[in-house]
Design an enzyme around this catalytic site. Structure first.
Site, mmCIF file in Angstrom:
data_model
loop_
_atom_site.group_PDB
_atom_site.id
_atom_site.type_symbol
_atom_site.label_atom_id
_atom_site.label_comp_id
_atom_site.label_asym_id
_atom_site.label_seq_id
_atom_site.Cartn_x
_atom_site.Cartn_y
_atom_site.Cartn_z
ATOM 1 N N GLY A 182 58.122 8.690 93.551
ATOM 2 C CA GLY A 182 58.517 9.605 94.621
ATOM 3 C C GLY A 182 60.010 9.572 94.819
ATOM 4 O O GLY A 182 60.728 8.785 94.206
ATOM 5 N N GLU A 235 59.593 14.380 90.684
ATOM 6 C CA GLU A 235 59.732 12.920 90.721
ATOM 7 C C GLU A 235 58.740 12.249 89.769
ATOM 8 O O GLU A 235 59.079 11.264 89.106
ATOM 9 C CB GLU A 235 59.517 12.408 92.152
ATOM 10 C CG GLU A 235 60.662 12.719 93.103
ATOM 11 C CD GLU A 235 61.912 11.916 92.796
ATOM 12 O OE1 GLU A 235 61.817 10.906 92.070
ATOM 13 O OE2 GLU A 235 63.000 12.299 93.280
ATOM 14 N N GLU A 264 60.317 9.895 86.873
ATOM 15 C CA GLU A 264 60.114 8.449 86.946
ATOM 16 C C GLU A 264 59.018 7.933 86.020
ATOM 17 O O GLU A 264 59.031 6.763 85.647
ATOM 18 C CB GLU A 264 59.803 8.038 88.388
ATOM 19 C CG GLU A 264 60.963 8.294 89.345
ATOM 20 C CD GLU A 264 60.715 7.755 90.732
ATOM 21 O OE1 GLU A 264 61.680 7.648 91.502
ATOM 22 O OE2 GLU A 264 59.549 7.443 91.062
ATOM 23 N N PRO A 267 59.250 4.922 112.153
ATOM 24 C CA PRO A 267 60.719 4.849 112.168
ATOM 25 C C PRO A 267 61.295 3.793 111.235
ATOM 26 O O PRO A 267 62.397 3.951 110.709
ATOM 27 C CB PRO A 267 61.039 4.527 113.632
ATOM 28 C CG PRO A 267 59.850 4.985 114.402
ATOM 29 C CD PRO A 267 58.675 4.770 113.498
ATOM 30 N N ASP A 268 60.556 2.704 111.003
ATOM 31 C CA ASP A 268 61.079 1.600 110.208
ATOM 32 C C ASP A 268 60.445 1.512 108.824
ATOM 33 O O ASP A 268 60.527 0.475 108.168
ATOM 34 C CB ASP A 268 60.863 0.273 110.949
ATOM 35 C CG ASP A 268 59.381 0.026 111.249
ATOM 36 O OD1 ASP A 268 58.561 0.952 111.052
ATOM 37 O OD2 ASP A 268 59.054 -1.098 111.685
ATOM 38 N N GLU A 294 60.103 0.488 85.081
ATOM 39 C CA GLU A 294 58.823 0.396 84.390
ATOM 40 C C GLU A 294 57.829 1.291 85.110
ATOM 41 O O GLU A 294 57.914 1.491 86.325
ATOM 42 C CB GLU A 294 58.310 -1.054 84.392
ATOM 43 C CG GLU A 294 57.000 -1.248 83.651
ATOM 44 C CD GLU A 294 56.409 -2.640 83.869
ATOM 45 O OE1 GLU A 294 55.501 -3.005 83.110
ATOM 46 O OE2 GLU A 294 56.871 -3.345 84.794
#
Length: 271
Positions: free
Chosen positions: A63, A79, A83, A102-103, A133
């Site tokens: 992502g 993505e 990736e 929020p965190d 990887e």
């Protein structure tokens, strides 16, 4: 433009004087939960090993951040390709939901929307971009261990599998667009649900295919009727003939497309 200021500085809209403060900036991202079924019939999830902090060296879902002039599904497709070297189309993806704690990202406020898909196998990934990887992990290993993946990706995988089970239990046509064949769907469903009545599942899936067959036959009748109408309405002028020819070509294309789908479904329903 409306002037939002006045002569008095402490009454200017957007200042702390009236209690207003700008909200913190929020970044938007897309994550992908790509399920696959291995050779032993086990459900796996495609993961990457992060190249950079935070969580450098940890496993995570593929992502990344939304780019300018890009929608979320397109970001998820991009993505996954960058990736993991695995390419899907946006129509193969199902939106799973958003994560907005929020965190959840120690760098800044990041709102992530996750997308999921199921493949009938586990194609070999090729790591690139922010991934050192790329590897298929057993879904149960991630679900059983919240620390197996970075960020809140454990919660996202759990949510994706729950949604997948609900889709399978409904046996909704089109719920898993990447699984076109009954055989592929049965393998994936068995991997997700574990012990299932294979014969009953095949029967139910074929009932779904039969309903699709009736829709396709209706579309076939419609295309043939259109061709018949056009041929009977060619008119006498060159303009009428050319207009009818364009309509005939469009109807013929529809007929060919419906015929292809019909052939595939009939093949699926053969014993």
């Amino acid at each position: 433009m409306i002037d939002t200021t006045t002569e008095s500085a402490d009454t200017t809209i957007g200042t702390a004087a009236d209690g207003y403060t700008d909200p913190p900036p929020t970044t938007v991202a897309a994550d992908v939960v790509l399920f696959g079924v291995d050779d032993e019939g086990r459900l796996r999830v495609l993961t990457i090993r992060r190249l950079w902090d935070p969580y450098a060296g940890r496993r995570a879902l593929p992502g990344g951040l939304l780019e300018e002039n890009e929608d979320l599904a397109a970001a998820a497709v991009r993505e996954l390709g960058e990736e993991c070297g695995i390419h899907v189309v946006a129509d193969d993806l199902t939106e799973i939901g958003s994560s907005s704690a929020p965190d959840r990202d120690p760098r800044r406020r990041v709102l992530s929307v996750a997308f999921g898909a199921v493949l009938p196998d586990c194609p070999v990934p090729t790591a690139g971009d922010d991934a050192s990887e790329a590897r298929w992990m057993l879904a149960e290993a991630i679900i059983d261990d919240p620390e197996s993946v970075a960020f809140d990706h454990h919660q996202i995988v759990v949510r994706a599998r729950k949604q997948l089970v609900e889709q399978i239990m409904r046996v909704a046509p089109g719920a898993l667009p990447a699984l076109d064949r009954v055989e592929d769907a049965v393998r994936a469903f068995t991997a997700v649900l574990g012990s299932v009545d294979r014969e009953a599942l095949v029967t139910e899936l074929k009932q779904v295919r039969k309903s699709q067959l009736h829709e396709l036959v209706g579309g076939l009748d419609g295309a043939l009727s259109k061709i018949s109408d056009v041929l009977g309405d060619c008119g006498e002028t060159v303009g009428d003939f050319l207009s009818s020819t364009e309509e005939l070509e469009a109807a013929s294309e529809t007929l060919a497309e419906v015929g292809t789908h019909l052939e595939n479904v009939v093949h699926e329903l053969r014993p």
